[in-house]
Design an enzyme around this catalytic site. Sequence first.
Site, mmCIF file in Angstrom:
data_model
loop_
_atom_site.group_PDB
_atom_site.id
_atom_site.type_symbol
_atom_site.label_atom_id
_atom_site.label_comp_id
_atom_site.label_asym_id
_atom_site.label_seq_id
_atom_site.Cartn_x
_atom_site.Cartn_y
_atom_site.Cartn_z
ATOM 1 N N GLN A 18 -5.228 -1.950 9.027
ATOM 2 C CA GLN A 18 -5.074 -3.267 8.407
ATOM 3 C C GLN A 18 -5.719 -4.348 9.282
ATOM 4 O O GLN A 18 -5.461 -4.419 10.482
ATOM 5 C CB GLN A 18 -3.570 -3.551 8.188
ATOM 6 C CG GLN A 18 -3.280 -4.816 7.416
ATOM 7 C CD GLN A 18 -3.771 -4.764 5.969
ATOM 8 O OE1 GLN A 18 -3.822 -3.709 5.343
ATOM 9 N NE2 GLN A 18 -4.169 -5.904 5.438
ATOM 10 N N ASP A 57 -11.553 2.387 3.199
ATOM 11 C CA ASP A 57 -11.913 0.982 2.995
ATOM 12 C C ASP A 57 -13.415 0.837 2.736
ATOM 13 O O ASP A 57 -13.868 -0.215 2.289
ATOM 14 C CB ASP A 57 -11.606 0.169 4.273
ATOM 15 C CG ASP A 57 -10.277 -0.564 4.217
ATOM 16 O OD1 ASP A 57 -9.890 -1.006 3.126
ATOM 17 O OD2 ASP A 57 -9.644 -0.700 5.281
ATOM 18 N N LYS A 83 0.836 -1.207 0.000
ATOM 19 C CA LYS A 83 0.000 0.000 0.000
ATOM 20 C C LYS A 83 0.868 1.253 0.000
ATOM 21 O O LYS A 83 0.582 2.231 -0.709
ATOM 22 C CB LYS A 83 -0.950 -0.017 1.202
ATOM 23 C CG LYS A 83 -2.139 -0.929 0.964
ATOM 24 C CD LYS A 83 -2.914 -1.308 2.199
ATOM 25 C CE LYS A 83 -3.976 -2.346 1.801
ATOM 26 N NZ LYS A 83 -4.528 -3.093 2.907
#
Length: 281
Positions: free
Chosen positions: A98, A121, A54
């Site tokens: 995460q 997200d 990322k």
Amino acid sequence: MSAKIINGKEISAKVRAQLAEEVRKLEEEQGTTPGLAVVIVGDDPASRVYVNNKKKDCAEVGIYSEEYALPAETTQEELIALIDKLNSKTDIDGILVQLPLPKHLDEKAVIERISPDKDVDAFHAQNVGKIMIGDYKFLPCTPAGVMELIRECGIDVCGKECVVIGRSNIVGKPMAMLLLHSNGTVTICHSRTKDLKEVCRRADILVVAIGRANFVTADMVKEGAVVIDVGMNRLEDGKLCGDVDFEAVKEVAGHITPVPGGVGPMTRLMLLKNTIAAAAR
Ligand code: GUN
């Protein structure tokens, strides 16, 4: 006849260049650089790889990124305090925690603490609700990546029989919603579905997200169908493989995504797209 292989790597290179251009424009026109904060708790090796990717992806298109690597024994209060700090940090437009988090932490409470405006997200209940009513701020990365692949291949979803295997909150459910918003006729299958093979054989577009290696076999696929494999399974020999028996299904399908090199590269880009959208607002 063998299926057309959907090359996610090639398509994502094109989309990446477009995103880099959007970042450049944002800087030129609004004097702002999109910023992403990535939070990782503990030392799960797979999570470490994802987070490194990322950061690399951000750098490639000119997005500023910060990493917050916290020890496994971080408390819920400490993690929430960090989220609060990132929520009010003006150079940060997107926050990604995460997953999975270590067992003692309450994942749901952490996700709900992220400001919905920075939830790149699209996991926050408010953003999930917006997806449901078709008024999105952010699209969940994997389903959004699948839709881009389908679009880039010139496939029109309108009126098609779409079958999604898997009903997770992260992939299956939002995937079904996006296909529905594109006017597909959508069926969601899961472990209790009766006659799974027959349902799958109806599909013009079959999206598979169940996490079982080689689960979809050629006899489950209609001739000429578009088969999108979201699976990412690690075999005993260390090789990556999808949820679809690629070698057999490619002889039946019209289009098929490989694993790796199909959905994965597009999913990664959608996080960048959401971060740019957050900064542009
Ligand atoms: N872990 C595996 N996939 C994801 C993802 O898409 N987002 C987050 N935050 N964690 C993940």
